[in-house]
Design a protein around this motif. Structure first.
Motif, mmCIF file in Angstrom:
data_model
loop_
_atom_site.group_PDB
_atom_site.id
_atom_site.type_symbol
_atom_site.label_atom_id
_atom_site.label_comp_id
_atom_site.label_asym_id
_atom_site.label_seq_id
_atom_site.Cartn_x
_atom_site.Cartn_y
_atom_site.Cartn_z
ATOM 1 N N ALA A 169 3.481 11.950 8.733
ATOM 2 C CA ALA A 169 2.615 13.093 8.429
ATOM 3 C C ALA A 169 2.045 13.003 7.009
ATOM 4 C CB ALA A 169 3.393 14.400 8.604
ATOM 5 N N ASP A 170 2.758 12.321 6.102
ATOM 6 C CA ASP A 170 2.278 12.159 4.724
ATOM 7 C C ASP A 170 1.001 11.314 4.646
ATOM 8 O OD1 ASP A 170 4.392 13.669 3.803
ATOM 9 O OD2 ASP A 170 5.639 11.918 3.376
ATOM 10 N N ASN A 171 0.722 10.518 5.682
ATOM 11 C CA ASN A 171 -0.457 9.656 5.717
ATOM 12 C C ASN A 171 -1.660 10.325 6.375
ATOM 13 O OD1 ASN A 171 2.036 7.517 6.446
ATOM 14 N ND2 ASN A 171 0.699 6.931 4.756
ATOM 15 N N ILE A 172 -1.516 11.583 6.801
ATOM 16 C CA ILE A 172 -2.545 12.253 7.595
ATOM 17 C C ILE A 172 -3.264 13.313 6.767
ATOM 18 C CG2 ILE A 172 -2.954 13.673 9.649
ATOM 19 C CD1 ILE A 172 -2.007 10.826 10.289
ATOM 20 N N LEU A 173 -4.592 13.315 6.860
ATOM 21 C CA LEU A 173 -5.431 14.331 6.219
ATOM 22 C C LEU A 173 -6.321 14.980 7.273
ATOM 23 C CD1 LEU A 173 -6.683 12.348 3.087
ATOM 24 C CD2 LEU A 173 -4.841 14.039 3.164
ATOM 25 N N GLY B 175 -2.508 -3.332 9.897
ATOM 26 C CA GLY B 175 -3.180 -3.872 8.723
ATOM 27 C C GLY B 175 -3.603 -5.300 9.022
ATOM 28 N N ILE B 176 -4.823 -5.640 8.663
ATOM 29 C CA ILE B 176 -5.320 -7.009 8.814
ATOM 30 C C ILE B 176 -5.635 -7.515 7.418
ATOM 31 C CG2 ILE B 176 -7.070 -8.514 9.818
ATOM 32 C CD1 ILE B 176 -7.482 -6.369 11.964
ATOM 33 N N ASP C 70 -2.231 3.042 1.626
ATOM 34 C CA ASP C 70 -2.562 2.180 0.484
ATOM 35 C C ASP C 70 -4.037 2.253 0.097
ATOM 36 O OD1 ASP C 70 0.071 1.345 0.267
ATOM 37 O OD2 ASP C 70 -0.231 -0.402 1.554
ATOM 38 N N GLY C 71 -4.594 3.459 0.112
ATOM 39 C CA GLY C 71 -5.980 3.655 -0.297
ATOM 40 C C GLY C 71 -7.010 3.328 0.763
ATOM 41 N N LYS C 72 -6.605 2.764 1.873
ATOM 42 C CA LYS C 72 -7.519 2.469 2.986
ATOM 43 C C LYS C 72 -7.445 3.633 3.955
ATOM 44 C CE LYS C 72 -7.961 -1.785 1.479
ATOM 45 N NZ LYS C 72 -8.602 -1.830 0.210
ATOM 46 N N GLN C 73 -8.554 3.887 4.671
ATOM 47 C CA GLN C 73 -8.528 5.008 5.603
ATOM 48 C C GLN C 73 -9.327 4.721 6.859
ATOM 49 O OE1 GLN C 73 -10.022 8.154 3.091
ATOM 50 N NE2 GLN C 73 -12.082 7.950 3.913
ATOM 51 N N VAL D 288 -9.625 13.600 11.906
ATOM 52 C CA VAL D 288 -8.310 13.470 11.290
ATOM 53 C C VAL D 288 -8.265 12.064 10.696
ATOM 54 C CG1 VAL D 288 -5.821 13.425 11.702
ATOM 55 C CG2 VAL D 288 -7.265 15.058 12.922
ATOM 56 N N THR D 289 -7.818 11.956 9.454
ATOM 57 C CA THR D 289 -7.868 10.685 8.741
ATOM 58 C C THR D 289 -6.466 10.172 8.445
ATOM 59 O OG1 THR D 289 -9.956 11.352 7.729
ATOM 60 C CG2 THR D 289 -8.786 9.540 6.675
#
Length: 109
Positions: free
Chosen positions: A36-40, A22-23, A58-61, A53-54
């Motif tokens: 794995a919960d952060n992966i779509l 994060g910047i 925190d709403g950023k992708q 794969v995304t």
């Protein structure tokens, strides 16, 4: 990080080597945890030369591309890996050296 998967593999996405940073608007940089919960979008159900794969935090992708390949196993040994059109054997897409993906997310405080 592993970017090639076999068709119908049940191993799940290998997150080893994935770096997400994060910047913040104040210039601060922070390494972020990914699970794995952060992966779509990850699936090995269909052959794909470019499957996005995304990573969502925190709403950023940010996205990266993986490949899902068909294969032949003879006598318990993986003998051939085919590209999407089964037009030939693909070479191994293994990492040589220190490989990682780094995704940068911009956060405002």
């Amino acid at each position: 990080m592993q970017t090639t998967y076999l068709l119908h593999a049940d191993t799940g996405l290998n997150l080893e080597g994935l770096v997400v940073e994060g910047i913040y608007d104040n210039g601060k940089r922070e390494r972020l945890s990914v699970s794995a919960d952060n992966i779509l979008g990850f699936s090995t159900e269909n052959v794909s030369e470019e499957l996005p794969v995304t990573v969502v935090i925190d709403g950023k992708q940010a996205s990266f591309i993986i490949k899902v390949v068909d294969y032949v196993i003879k006598d318990g040994v993986l003998t051939e890996v085919f590209n999407e059109r089964r037009g030939g054997v693909s070479s191994s897409n293994r990492c040589k050296g220190n490989c990682f993906f780094c995704f940068c997310f911009l956060f405002f405080q």
